[in-house]
Design an enzyme around this catalytic site. Structure first.
Site, short mmCIF file in Angstrom:
data_model
loop_
_atom_site.label_atom_id
_atom_site.label_comp_id
_atom_site.label_asym_id
_atom_site.label_seq_id
_atom_site.Cartn_x
_atom_site.Cartn_y
_atom_site.Cartn_z
N ASP A 13 -11.34 2.24 3.73
CA ASP A 13 -11.96 0.58 3.79
C ASP A 13 -13.20 0.61 3.41
OD1 ASP A 13 -9.69 -1.01 3.33
OD2 ASP A 13 -9.30 -1.16 5.41
N GLN A 34 -4.87 -2.04 9.59
CA GLN A 34 -4.49 -3.32 8.78
C GLN A 34 -4.98 -4.42 9.97
OE1 GLN A 34 -3.13 -3.85 5.82
NE2 GLN A 34 -3.76 -5.73 6.15
N LYS A 40 0.90 -1.21 0.01
CA LYS A 40 -0.02 -0.02 -0.11
C LYS A 40 0.84 1.40 -0.11
CE LYS A 40 -3.59 -2.57 2.24
NZ LYS A 40 -4.37 -2.98 3.45
#
Length: 284
Positions: A120, A97, A53
């Site tokens: 997200d 994460q 990322k």
């Protein structure tokens, strides 16, 4: 005839090129898109994902900030750090994460991310907005699946779509997004009866069950489009999806590979959401 492979690599490259242009335009207006990623602990797979990322952000000109926390961090400490990121106006997107260490309530942490920074698309607010068709950040993997179908020229409207898997991250939102595109959707799971025959009726089959090569060739309708979300290790130690790629390729018209498929588009859609968050924060 062998199936046409829908390349996540090629499509992700096109998306990143577009995102880089949008970032350049925003910077010319004094807006510096920024994504903050929180990594709790030292899970090897998570570190690889985070590094990917960061590289994607660098490629597109997006600022990335990595916030590392110890494996033994308490939930209060994680929430306190999230509060700082929520209050920081220079941060447009916040991503935690997953998975998190056992002592931390994953849902409580996700709920603490401000909806306007939830790139997200996991918070209850964004999930609710998606469910009723309002503007929101879409979860990256399901959104990437839809983009791959459109990229390949697969007609979705009016088609029968089957999603194998009902997770909150992929299965359920994939079904909702296919429904939004006017497909007729069936969601299958571990307790579905006659699973093989249901799959074999699908014009569009999304496999997101997390079992290596679970979807066999006889479960594929001739001419179907197959989207393989799974990432597993086969008996030979190599990466493979939830679909038996070789067997499925003989019957499907379109299929995504593993690796090189949905995973790359997941990361690309995260970049799109981050730029959208920056634009919204600036009132653009």
């Amino acid at each position: 005839m062998a199936a046409q492979i829908i390349s996540g690599k090629l499509l992700a490259a096109e998306v990143k090129k577009r995102v880089a242009g949008e970032v350049e335009q925003l910077k010319a207006q004094g807006i510096n898109p920024c994504l903050a990623v929180m990594l709790v602990g030292s899970d090897p797979a998570s570190q690889v994902y985070v590094r990917g990322k960061q590289n994607d952000c660098a490629e597109c000109g997006i600022e990335s900030r990595l916030v590392r926390m110890d494996e033994n961090a308490t939930q209060a400490e994680v929430l306190e750090q999230l509060g700082r990121l929520a209050a920081d106006e220079s941060v447009h997107g916040v991503l935690v994460q997953l998975p998190l260490p056992a002592q931390i309530d994953e849902q409580a942490v996700i709920a603490a991310i401000p909806p306007e920074k939830d790139v997200d698309g996991f918070t209850p607010v964004n999930v609710g907005r998606m469910t009723i068709g309002q503007q929101c950040f879409l979860p990256c993997t399901p959104a990437g699946c839809i983009e791959m179908l459109k990229y390949a020229g697969v007609a979705i409207e009016g088609k029968r779509a089957v999603v194998v898997g009902r997770s909150n991250i992929v299965g359920k939102p994939a079904a909702l997004l296919l429904l939004r595109e006017n497909a007729t959707v069936t969601v299958c799971h571990s307790r579905t009866r006659d699973l093989a025959n249901i799959c074999a009726e699908a014009d569009i089959l999304v496999a997101a069950i997390g079992k290596a090569k679970f979807i066999t060739g006889d479960m594929i309708k001739p001419g179907a489009a197959v989207i393989d979300v799974g990432i597993n290790r086969g008996e030979d130690g190599k990466l493979c999806g939830d679909v038996d790629f070789a067997a499925a390729s003989e019957k499907a018209a379109f299929i995504t590979p593993v690796p090189g498929g949905v995973g790359l588009m997941t990361r690309a859609m995260l970049l799109c959401n981050t730029v959208q968050a920056a634009r919204m924060a600036a009132g653009r």
